[in-house]
Design an enzyme around this catalytic site. Structure first.
Site, mmCIF file in Angstrom:
data_model
loop_
_atom_site.group_PDB
_atom_site.id
_atom_site.type_symbol
_atom_site.label_atom_id
_atom_site.label_comp_id
_atom_site.label_asym_id
_atom_site.label_seq_id
_atom_site.Cartn_x
_atom_site.Cartn_y
_atom_site.Cartn_z
ATOM 1 N N SER A 59 44.530 45.569 57.230
ATOM 2 C CA SER A 59 43.678 45.574 56.042
ATOM 3 C C SER A 59 42.238 46.004 56.311
ATOM 4 O O SER A 59 41.550 46.433 55.402
ATOM 5 C CB SER A 59 43.702 44.191 55.384
ATOM 6 O OG SER A 59 43.423 43.178 56.318
ATOM 7 N N HIS B 170 49.124 45.867 51.899
ATOM 8 C CA HIS B 170 48.445 47.157 51.708
ATOM 9 C C HIS B 170 49.391 48.338 51.848
ATOM 10 O O HIS B 170 48.956 49.483 51.759
ATOM 11 C CB HIS B 170 47.287 47.302 52.702
ATOM 12 C CG HIS B 170 46.082 46.514 52.311
ATOM 13 N ND1 HIS B 170 45.227 46.901 51.307
ATOM 14 C CD2 HIS B 170 45.603 45.333 52.775
ATOM 15 C CE1 HIS B 170 44.261 46.015 51.181
ATOM 16 N NE2 HIS B 170 44.469 45.050 52.059
ATOM 17 N N LYS C 87 47.608 44.158 44.440
ATOM 18 C CA LYS C 87 46.846 45.325 44.892
ATOM 19 C C LYS C 87 47.339 46.555 44.134
ATOM 20 O O LYS C 87 46.972 46.743 42.984
ATOM 21 C CB LYS C 87 46.946 45.427 46.415
ATOM 22 C CG LYS C 87 46.125 44.288 47.043
ATOM 23 C CD LYS C 87 46.216 44.165 48.519
ATOM 24 C CE LYS C 87 45.225 43.094 48.982
ATOM 25 N NZ LYS C 87 45.659 42.353 50.137
HETATM 26 C C1 LIG Z 1 45.367 40.863 50.298
HETATM 27 C C2 LIG Z 1 46.327 40.429 51.336
HETATM 28 C C3 LIG Z 1 47.112 39.291 51.143
HETATM 29 C C4 LIG Z 1 46.919 38.379 49.968
HETATM 30 O O1 LIG Z 1 47.424 38.918 48.781
HETATM 31 P P1 LIG Z 1 46.954 38.319 47.384
HETATM 32 O O2 LIG Z 1 48.024 38.743 46.447
HETATM 33 O O3 LIG Z 1 45.618 38.908 47.081
HETATM 34 O O4 LIG Z 1 46.895 36.829 47.534
HETATM 35 C C5 LIG Z 1 48.050 38.979 52.103
HETATM 36 N N1 LIG Z 1 48.203 39.734 53.201
HETATM 37 C C6 LIG Z 1 47.454 40.834 53.435
HETATM 38 C C7 LIG Z 1 47.677 41.652 54.664
HETATM 39 C C8 LIG Z 1 46.480 41.212 52.503
HETATM 40 O O5 LIG Z 1 45.725 42.289 52.736
#
Ligand SMILES: *Cc1c(COP(=O)(O)O)cnc(C)c1O
Length: 397
Positions: free
Chosen positions: A189, A217, A248
């Site tokens: 990320s 991601h 996302k």
């Molecule tokens: C953003 C993210 C999460 C969390 O996801 P949300 O739906 O925002 O709670 C989990 N793992 C990774 C690698 C992320 O980048």
């Protein structure tokens, strides 16, 4: 109120300010998009995970509105007590087909999917082997489990280092753990690089380990129609646990675990955030079904995401910016010094570009960067303007 506690809070906050780690979110006054109004100012937004522009898509919004008319606004209960609506069920069936897995269980966020799934599948006879750059929600999920996992005990391997992973697996076999779970981000990320999943899967098969990939991601970004890293690398049927986010690229909110029917069954019975926290509002599930429809049937947003990504990375590289080996839309611009990165963020803001500096402890000390996220919501003009701002700011620094 307890005065000792209040002064402790004040001291902690002062320390964060002294360490330049104190954060105040900027206020978005328009939908999440390529160009937004924020803190009263119009800026190009390079900080959003709204990869495909679905967060404000007319069809997705309409699906949410229709669902409000049909279902009201809340699920009313924890899902197993009476809060699983047919729209929740439909979303899970659609996601399972999309992922080519037997089953999917949706959680209210990616964070809760990690913190619900990981401890549920581990006992104190087990070990977790992790990449050092794994996301905070993986780390917290692992900490909630009774398994061995600590870096100090040698269960964290250097980023993408397959030799170290193999050493960990050998050591785990010598120690006789019952289960060995390898966990990795699919797309990292903060660096935007891709995990070597084929090598990880091969080592897992060789050493009889379980693989879990967090595709937060990679969802909507990699693989067929955005089905994630298992699809990208054609590893169907060889990854035990896949996590995806719905917050996302899918533009709404949520996380899910895709895997076998037994995995889902187990989490329905033992996944604590599923058991003890209310399910999504029905409009969330309905909006997600509409977002999935678009991803499965309209290749255009994903094509635009990748065209913009390529243009942005090439343009930055041509200007001599270091994008740190990123391979996905997540494009770090290397700065190094923490103070310089913070100054750069402020100067970009003054130039009408919103992009965040990423500092220690999110990344290693001395590896500060500006993290930029091109998306399908950006026009060519947005990216050209942002590039000019980067050039002007560098000249001033
Ligand atoms: C953003 C993210 C999460 C969390 O996801 P949300 O739906 O925002 O709670 C989990 N793992 C990774 C690698 C992320 O980048």
């Amino acid at each position: 109120m307890n005065s000792g506690f209040q002064s402790w809070l004040g001291q902690q906050l002062d320390q964060l300010k002294t360490d330049n780690l104190y954060k105040i979110p900027k206020i978005l006054e328009s939908p999440a998009g390529g160009r937004v109004k924020m803190n009263g100012k119009e800026v190009i937004n390079l900080a959003s995970n709204n990869y495909l522009g679905l967060a404000n898509h007319p069809k997705v919004k309409q699906a949410a509105l229709d669902a409000i008319e049909k279902w009201g606004v809340g699920a009313g209960a924890v899902r197993w007590i009476g809060g699983t609506m047919s729209v929740h069920q439909e979303l899970e069936e659609r996601l399972a087909a999309f992922k080519h897995t037997e089953a999917v269980l949706v959680f209210t966020g990616g964070f809760t999917a990690n913190s619900g799934c990981i401890p549920a599948v581990l006992t104190n006879q087990d070990v977790v082997i992790s990449d050092e750059l794994n996301h905070a929600s993986i780390i917290d999920g692992v900490r909630l489990s009774p398994a061995a996992y600590k870096k100090s005990e040698g269960w964290v391997y250097a980023h993408k280092d397959m030799n170290q992973l193999e050493e960990c697996l050998k050591k785990a076999n010598e120690k006789g753990f019952a289960k060995k779970l390898i966990i990795t981000d699919g797309v990292f990320s903060m660096d935007g690089d891709i995990a070597p999943l084929p090598d990880i899967v091969q080592l897992a098969e060789q050493y009889d380990a379980i693989v879990m990939v967090d595709d937060a991601h990679a969802s909507g970004v990699l693989g067929k129609n955005g089905a994630g890293s298992t699809s990208h690398f054609d590893l169907y049927g060889r990854v035990d646990i896949q996590l995806g986010t719905l917050s996302k690229a899918l533009g709404v909110m949520g996380g899910y675990i895709a895997g076998s029917a037994n995995l889902k069954d187990w989490l329905v019975n033992r996944g604590r955030p599923y058991l003890f926290s209310t399910g999504h509002p029905p409009m969330v599930a309905a909006a997600l079904i509409a977002a999935l429809d678009i991803m499965e049937n309209d290749p255009e947003p994903m094509q635009r995401l990748w065209a913009n990504t390529k243009w942005w990375k090439d343009a930055l590289a041509a200007e001599g910016f270091d994008t740190m080996g990123s391979e996905t839309p997540i494009t770090p611009v290397y700065v190094g010094d923490e103070g310089d990165a913070q100054r750069m963020e402020r100067m970009l803001w003054d130039e009408g570009v919103y992009a965040l500096s990423i500092l220690y402890p999110t990344v290693a000390r001395g590896k500060a960067r500006i993290r930029t996220m091109p998306s399908a919501a950006h026009s060519q003009a947005d990216l050209e303007e942002a590039l000019e701002a980067f050039k002007r700011v560098r000249a001033k620094l």
